[in-house]
Design a protein around this motif. Sequence first.
Motif, PDB file in Angstrom:
ATOM      1  N   ILE A  59       0.587  -0.815  -0.046  1.00 50.70           N
ATOM      2  CA  ILE A  59       0.043   0.141   0.511  1.00 50.70           C
ATOM      3  C   ILE A  59       1.353   1.135   0.147  1.00 50.70           C
ATOM      4  N   ALA A  60       2.126   1.441   0.585  1.00 47.40           N
ATOM      5  CA  ALA A  60       2.801   1.987   0.794  1.00 47.40           C
ATOM      6  C   ALA A  60       3.684   2.988  -0.753  1.00 47.40           C
ATOM      7  N   LEU A  61       4.036   1.278  -1.016  1.00 49.93           N
ATOM      8  CA  LEU A  61       4.734   1.521  -2.504  1.00 49.93           C
ATOM      9  C   LEU A  61       3.280   2.275  -3.567  1.00 49.93           C
ATOM     10  N   VAL A  62       1.992   2.137  -3.888  1.00 58.99           N
ATOM     11  CA  VAL A  62       0.936   2.393  -3.742  1.00 58.99           C
ATOM     12  C   VAL A  62       0.579   3.791  -4.148  1.00 58.99           C
ATOM     13  N   VAL A  63       1.043   3.898  -2.654  1.00 57.68           N
ATOM     14  CA  VAL A  63       0.480   5.253  -2.246  1.00 57.68           C
ATOM     15  C   VAL A  63       1.571   6.486  -2.869  1.00 57.68           C
ATOM     16  N   THR A  64       3.110   6.068  -3.068  1.00 53.50           N
ATOM     17  CA  THR A  64       3.760   7.011  -3.132  1.00 53.50           C
ATOM     18  C   THR A  64       4.089   6.373  -4.839  1.00 53.50           C
ATOM     19  N   THR A  65       3.515   5.610  -5.258  1.00 54.38           N
ATOM     20  CA  THR A  65       3.480   6.302  -6.892  1.00 54.38           C
ATOM     21  C   THR A  65       2.449   7.187  -6.836  1.00 54.38           C
ATOM     22  N   ILE A  66       1.312   6.974  -6.503  1.00 52.44           N
ATOM     23  CA  ILE A  66       0.063   7.951  -7.136  1.00 52.44           C
ATOM     24  C   ILE A  66       1.091   9.675  -6.484  1.00 52.44           C
ATOM     25  N   PHE A  74      11.598   2.791  -6.932  1.00 55.07           N
ATOM     26  CA  PHE A  74      11.927   2.126  -5.902  1.00 55.07           C
ATOM     27  C   PHE A  74      11.974   0.537  -5.715  1.00 55.07           C
ATOM     28  N   TYR A  75      10.721   0.263  -6.451  1.00 54.36           N
ATOM     29  CA  TYR A  75      10.237  -0.853  -6.346  1.00 54.36           C
ATOM     30  C   TYR A  75      11.752  -2.011  -7.651  1.00 54.36           C
ATOM     31  N   VAL A 116      16.780   4.391 -13.945  1.00 54.52           N
ATOM     32  CA  VAL A 116      16.827   5.325 -14.590  1.00 54.52           C
ATOM     33  C   VAL A 116      15.233   6.631 -15.152  1.00 54.52           C
ATOM     34  N   VAL A 117      14.779   5.188 -16.589  1.00 58.07           N
ATOM     35  CA  VAL A 117      13.852   5.865 -17.164  1.00 58.07           C
ATOM     36  C   VAL A 117      13.027   6.278 -16.263  1.00 58.07           C
ATOM     37  N   SER A 118      12.151   5.889 -14.999  1.00 58.16           N
ATOM     38  CA  SER A 118      11.527   6.009 -14.108  1.00 58.16           C
ATOM     39  C   SER A 118      11.337   7.010 -13.554  1.00 58.16           C
ATOM     40  N   ALA A 119      13.048   7.047 -12.698  1.00 62.69           N
ATOM     41  CA  ALA A 119      13.785   7.700 -12.058  1.00 62.69           C
ATOM     42  C   ALA A 119      13.197   9.299 -12.362  1.00 62.69           C
ATOM     43  N   GLY A 120      13.694   9.396 -13.677  1.00 60.61           N
ATOM     44  CA  GLY A 120      13.666  10.176 -14.959  1.00 60.61           C
ATOM     45  C   GLY A 120      12.261  11.154 -14.400  1.00 60.61           C
ATOM     46  N   GLY A 121      11.298  10.354 -14.662  1.00 65.34           N
ATOM     47  CA  GLY A 121       9.636  10.358 -14.654  1.00 65.34           C
ATOM     48  C   GLY A 121       9.393  10.913 -12.965  1.00 65.34           C
ATOM     49  N   PHE A 122       9.669  10.832 -11.912  1.00 63.96           N
ATOM     50  CA  PHE A 122       9.102  11.433 -11.518  1.00 63.96           C
ATOM     51  C   PHE A 122      10.404  12.607 -10.476  1.00 63.96           C
ATOM     52  N   LEU A 123      11.231  12.953 -11.006  1.00 64.41           N
ATOM     53  CA  LEU A 123      12.146  14.034 -10.664  1.00 64.41           C
ATOM     54  C   LEU A 123      12.091  15.201 -12.201  1.00 64.41           C
ATOM     55  N   SER A 124      11.307  14.683 -12.937  1.00 64.78           N
ATOM     56  CA  SER A 124      10.965  16.134 -14.119  1.00 64.78           C
ATOM     57  C   SER A 124       9.584  16.447 -13.761  1.00 64.78           C
ATOM     58  N   GLY A 125       8.620  16.161 -13.319  1.00 67.70           N
ATOM     59  CA  GLY A 125       7.660  16.328 -12.440  1.00 67.70           C
ATOM     60  C   GLY A 125       6.644  15.383 -11.967  1.00 67.70           C
ATOM     61  N   SER A 126       5.440  16.493 -11.352  1.00 66.71           N
ATOM     62  CA  SER A 126       4.589  15.329 -10.347  1.00 66.71           C
ATOM     63  C   SER A 126       3.786  16.344 -10.131  1.00 66.71           C
ATOM     64  N   TRP A 127       2.896  15.604  -9.510  1.00 67.46           N
ATOM     65  CA  TRP A 127       1.229  15.966  -9.110  1.00 67.46           C
ATOM     66  C   TRP A 127       0.802  17.339  -8.785  1.00 67.46           C
TER      67      TRP A 127
END
Length: 428
Positions: A59-66, A74-75, A116-127
């Motif tokens: 659940i914590a991983l899902v929440v931090t993904t959303i 992280f996964y 690397v791709v997913s980390a770049g996605g969360f660093l480039s922008g979020s909600w």
Amino acid sequence: MSGASETRSPKPGALNGFEETVKDFWVSRPRRPHSGRKLAGVAAAIGRRYGIDPVVVRIALVVTTIFGGFGVPFYLLGWLFLPGESDEVSGFESLIGRGRSSVSPAFAVVLMVLTVVSAGGFLSGSWFDGGGLISFALIATALYLLHRSRGHENRPAPVAARTSYPAFTENGAFTMTDTAEAPSPARGWDPLAADPAGWDLPDAPAPEPPPVTPPQPSYRAPRRRHRSKAGSVTFALAVLTAGAGVLAGLDGAGWFSAQHIIGLVLGVVGIGLVTGAFTGGGRGLIGLAIPLSIAGMVLTTAPFHDLNVRGGVGDSGETPQSVAAVKPLYQHAAGDYEINLAGVPAGAPYTTTVSNGAGDTTVIVPETADVTFDCRTGAGEVSCFDHRSDGVSQDAVTGTDTGSDGVGGQQITLKVSNSLGNVEVRRG
């Protein structure tokens, strides 16, 4: 050396300092189990290592993904750097030749690219600004505190490295030592050369019968589990938080929108889940956290950002009969809403705003009024006099309409907004 090949005795006391905690975490990393996993076993490994429910970790991983997007990187990092239950080292260490792993080198490279791709996605922008870094900090802090408090428990046993060497049994001039085995004495050989039939030996004692074990009772009384109050207390706090947020929003506090209220409640539920993981309760909160996460995701990403929760529910309307009776603000929560200004006699200029959460909104103005309008909706059709737009998250329709008689009528400044539904401004 790798963490899988070192042996270290469990520490009876608490770890001293940040550096020692991090080093001990690497040496005694969680191991991804073969059973109980859903994908790679990262959540199951963390849960078993620190004695918490793996469902809470998922659940914590899902929440931090959303909210923030760091759950996926992280996964993938856990998949890459946590060794399997029967592996000598992790997939990354196997890639650089440190030992054996069930993760092949080719798949380890794929995991690195995906990370690397997913980390770049969360660093480039979020909600929300900084959301990815906040979720990263929360996960890192939680792991650090877990290892500080429970790092001495459930430490995984290291897997011994496989060392197989071919047996060398040849003899010859090139061997340093003679490996030939001495012949063993023949069976039955008697050094006294006496006839075995002439030996007079005592009879062997009869074996004693094994003790009879009494049968175990087939029924064992169920062990009563300690029931934690974390779930009940968290649910009560979540209800109080939601009620306080709704009351603050109805009282005019602009910050307490539906999105922010859900976020506050979800934060309370998340704290309850973490508390329940330590106290052995609160699993029922998962059924509340999942719909709240979905609702928060929908409200945050949907075009109707300013969802109105004030006003009544159902089809309604108002018909003022004078300029003094015209309200500066008309609000409605859900349902069709009609404001009829056609009966207001000419007088001083006035300004009014009509806001509806979900439903069709209609405003009727006098035939000769000079109307300056601003009409918008999150999703639906806008028709303000002869100006129209249709779709999702369209720009506001603005302009001025002086009616059939031209300039000189009643001056009205009108703003109409819908979160979801159609908007219409016409003369009547």
